[in-house]
Design an enzyme around this catalytic site. Structure first.
Site, mmCIF file in Angstrom:
data_model
loop_
_atom_site.group_PDB
_atom_site.id
_atom_site.type_symbol
_atom_site.label_atom_id
_atom_site.label_comp_id
_atom_site.label_asym_id
_atom_site.label_seq_id
_atom_site.Cartn_x
_atom_site.Cartn_y
_atom_site.Cartn_z
ATOM 1 N N ASP A 13 0.812 -1.228 0.000
ATOM 2 C CA ASP A 13 0.000 0.000 0.000
ATOM 3 C C ASP A 13 0.842 1.273 0.000
ATOM 4 O O ASP A 13 0.443 2.297 0.548
ATOM 5 C CB ASP A 13 -0.969 0.020 1.206
ATOM 6 C CG ASP A 13 -1.774 -1.249 1.294
ATOM 7 O OD1 ASP A 13 -2.263 -1.691 0.250
ATOM 8 O OD2 ASP A 13 -1.880 -1.820 2.399
ATOM 9 N N LYS A 16 2.177 2.230 -5.220
ATOM 10 C CA LYS A 16 2.881 1.752 -6.424
ATOM 11 C C LYS A 16 2.082 2.019 -7.695
ATOM 12 O O LYS A 16 2.655 2.394 -8.718
ATOM 13 C CB LYS A 16 3.166 0.246 -6.308
ATOM 14 C CG LYS A 16 4.096 -0.107 -5.161
ATOM 15 C CD LYS A 16 4.282 -1.595 -5.033
ATOM 16 C CE LYS A 16 3.090 -2.337 -4.496
ATOM 17 N NZ LYS A 16 2.743 -2.088 -3.086
ATOM 18 N N GLY A 40 -4.114 -4.356 -4.432
ATOM 19 C CA GLY A 40 -5.136 -3.365 -4.763
ATOM 20 C C GLY A 40 -4.417 -2.102 -5.170
ATOM 21 O O GLY A 40 -3.915 -1.383 -4.327
ATOM 22 N N HIS A 41 -4.308 -1.864 -6.473
ATOM 23 C CA HIS A 41 -3.551 -0.707 -6.957
ATOM 24 C C HIS A 41 -4.526 0.361 -7.452
ATOM 25 O O HIS A 41 -5.338 0.110 -8.323
ATOM 26 C CB HIS A 41 -2.587 -1.139 -8.058
ATOM 27 C CG HIS A 41 -1.489 -2.029 -7.540
ATOM 28 N ND1 HIS A 41 -0.657 -2.759 -8.342
ATOM 29 C CD2 HIS A 41 -1.088 -2.276 -6.264
ATOM 30 C CE1 HIS A 41 0.207 -3.437 -7.578
ATOM 31 N NE2 HIS A 41 -0.043 -3.164 -6.326
ATOM 32 N N GLN A 223 2.240 -5.942 -3.222
ATOM 33 C CA GLN A 223 2.597 -6.043 -1.791
ATOM 34 C C GLN A 223 3.912 -5.281 -1.544
ATOM 35 O O GLN A 223 4.208 -4.356 -2.282
ATOM 36 C CB GLN A 223 2.704 -7.500 -1.328
ATOM 37 C CG GLN A 223 1.358 -8.230 -1.290
ATOM 38 C CD GLN A 223 0.934 -8.754 -2.655
ATOM 39 O OE1 GLN A 223 1.716 -9.370 -3.352
ATOM 40 N NE2 GLN A 223 -0.291 -8.519 -3.040
HETATM 41 P P1 IMP Z 1 -2.315 -12.926 1.529
HETATM 42 O O1 IMP Z 1 -1.370 -12.338 0.541
HETATM 43 O O2 IMP Z 1 -3.760 -12.693 1.185
HETATM 44 O O3 IMP Z 1 -2.020 -14.365 1.811
HETATM 45 O O4 IMP Z 1 -2.110 -12.174 2.937
HETATM 46 C C1 IMP Z 1 -0.911 -12.267 3.695
HETATM 47 C C2 IMP Z 1 -0.572 -10.941 4.338
HETATM 48 O O5 IMP Z 1 -0.229 -10.004 3.335
HETATM 49 C C3 IMP Z 1 -1.736 -10.314 5.133
HETATM 50 O O6 IMP Z 1 -1.179 -9.621 6.240
HETATM 51 C C4 IMP Z 1 -2.320 -9.318 4.155
HETATM 52 O O7 IMP Z 1 -2.991 -8.263 4.814
HETATM 53 C C5 IMP Z 1 -1.049 -8.840 3.460
HETATM 54 N N1 IMP Z 1 -1.300 -8.327 2.102
HETATM 55 C C6 IMP Z 1 -1.509 -9.052 0.978
HETATM 56 N N2 IMP Z 1 -1.666 -8.247 -0.082
HETATM 57 C C7 IMP Z 1 -1.512 -6.992 0.369
HETATM 58 C C8 IMP Z 1 -1.522 -5.716 -0.277
HETATM 59 O O8 IMP Z 1 -1.674 -5.574 -1.497
HETATM 60 N N3 IMP Z 1 -1.325 -4.640 0.540
HETATM 61 C C9 IMP Z 1 -1.110 -4.771 1.868
HETATM 62 N N4 IMP Z 1 -1.086 -5.930 2.507
HETATM 63 C C10 IMP Z 1 -1.294 -7.040 1.758
#
Ligand code: IMP
Length: 431
Positions: A13, A16, A40-41, A223
């Site tokens: 977040d 990007k 989520g971009h 991420q």
């Molecule tokens: P997963 O990727 O859904 O398995 O989640 C694993 C961890 O990564 C969790 O803490 C999510 O909140 C975090 N996470 C996954 N994608 C994002 C993102 O795009 N932004 C922020 N945190 C993310």
């Protein structure tokens, strides 16, 4: 022509999408190389706001070809919804979207398993996005995944699916849950496979040819470094290699193709989901950052925890991933704070710590060693040159550049496309 990679240096977040959108204007190809619809971009163009989860943020630019690389885990329903959604808003991706036939597919049972595994973790839940990411990558690495290429072969589909879901069904059975209904999955996936077919391609071959022909290629990380499966706050991480180190594996471009690496950091830190966050601020300053920065997850809508800039994480993110430039985002959100803290090291059990600890429990127990900088009250959203910033903001930005040891080349001062300070020549020496 060197390939550019944009990646997040914090816990995701960082903004990007905004920088990718900026750089995509000059790119021929924009490529996702890892992650999935957990991202989520957000891109804001005039009055229009676009939130993309799987499509590269370059999709908004009319001249780009958008590639979903082999390293991504593709939820085909979300992907086609995004394609349809953009088409409905006048952005046609026909002929400018390629999905690697080697990319793994997220199927409905991956999402069910994501939620079931989180429930089993109880108090130790990771706070995943429930998008099936961990189970889909798990299947990939235990060599029991379904790929886009499999979706395109309906005659082999059933056999593969039966073989690959056996282990999941054993777990579901043990947990007293319904097994995966293979017939239902086959029915659901047959139609989506046909929708993906026109976009499926040997994306690696296309990218290598493009690179050899000197076309501009931009790789878009999802991420952030703190969520990297190897270097992040394991197990509170996502299941992929989030930085440019993931580009060769997730696209098939050779490692030496990467030339420019732009690390994205917010001027403060946020985190969503569980895991260590030493600079978290639960007082009025953290509340200010959350409210002024609109810190809610673009994928899940969850409020993000907020806190101060963490140079321990930032230095690791810059050093290990070879950042050649930094984009400093959301500096405007700090306006109105009396003082601004910057964490330059941690303290753990009475000792100074300069690098993130391996064990998340230790990382959680670290207390930040802060420098305190004076704040500023001016609205800086109109600043377009470094000199337009208040003196206190200039000092703070210079200090971030110093602690990261990477030149700051862009500062964003507002969400809209034009609200940024370009610094291709670096921060001016004289001011
Ligand atoms: P997963 O990727 O859904 O398995 O989640 C694993 C961890 O990564 C969790 O803490 C999510 O909140 C975090 N996470 C996954 N994608 C994002 C993102 O795009 N932004 C922020 N945190 C993310």
């Amino acid at each position: 022509m060197p390939v550019t990679c944009v990646y997040g240096m914090q816990w995701g977040d960082e903004g990007k999408g905004r920088i990718v959108d900026l750089l995509a204007a000059k790119s021929d190809f924009v490529v996702r190389y890892q992650g999935g619809a957990n991202a989520g971009h957000t891109v804001i163009v005039g009055e229009e706001k676009y939130v993309l989860h799987l499509l590269p943020s370059g999709a908004i630019q009319p001249s780009t070809t958008n590639v979903i690389g082999n390293g991504v885990v593709v939820d085909p329903w979300i992907l086609m919804d995004e394609v349809d959604h953009l088409a409905g808003r006048g952005i046609d991706l026909t002929g400018r979207l390629l999905v690697s036939d080697r990319a793994h597919v997220v199927l409905p049972h991956h999402k069910t398993m994501d939620q079931a595994l989180e429930a089993l973790r109880g108090d130790e839940a990771l706070g995943t996005t429930s998008r099936g990411i961990g189970p889909a990558y798990g299947d990939k690495f235990r060599r029991a995944g379904m790929r886009v290429a499999d979706l395109l072969k309906p005659e082999r589909y059933q056999e593969l699916l039966e073989a690959n879901t056996g282990a999941w069904n054993a777990i579901l059975d043990k947990a007293g849950l319904e097994p995966i209904d293979i017939a239902a999955v086959i029915e659901e996936t047959a139609a989506i496979g046909e929708r993906i077919r026109p976009y499926a391609a040997d994306a690696t071959g296309v990218l290598i040819e493009a690179w050899k022909a000197g076309r501009e290629i931009l790789c878009e990380g999802a991420q952030g470094f703190g969520l990297d499966v190897d270097h992040g706050s394991y197990p509170f991480v996502t299941s992929s290699t989030t930085g440019p180190a993931g580009v060769p594996a997730g696209t098939g471009l050779p490692p030496q193709a990467l030339g420019r690496v732009v690390g994205i950091v917010k001027a403060y830190t946020t985190r969503v989901g569980a895991g260590p966050f030493p600079t978290r601020d639960t007082g009025p300053a953290g509340q200010h950052l959350g409210e002024v920065g609109h810190e809610f997850g673009a994928t899940t809508g969850r409020p993000r925890d907020c806190g101060w800039f963490d140079a321990v994480l930032g230095r690791r993110a810059a050093m290990t991933q070879g950042a050649t430039a930094v984009a400093l985002m959301k500096l405007d959100v700090l306006s109105g704070l009396d003082e601004i803290k910057l964490c330059i090291a941690y303290e753990l059990d009475g000792k100074r710590v300069e690098a993130p600890p391996a064990w998340a429990g230790d990382w959680e127990r670290c207390t930040p060693v802060y420098e305190t900088h004076p704040g500023w009250s001016e609205d800086i959203s109109g600043a377009r040159r470094f000199e337009d910033l208040p003196a206190a903001a200039q000092v703070y930005v210079r200090r971030i550049q110093e602690v990261l040891e990477v030149p700051v080349e862009v500062i964003s001062v507002g969400a809209e496309r034009e609200r940024f300070i370009p610094l291709e020549q670096g921060i001016p020496v004289s001011v």
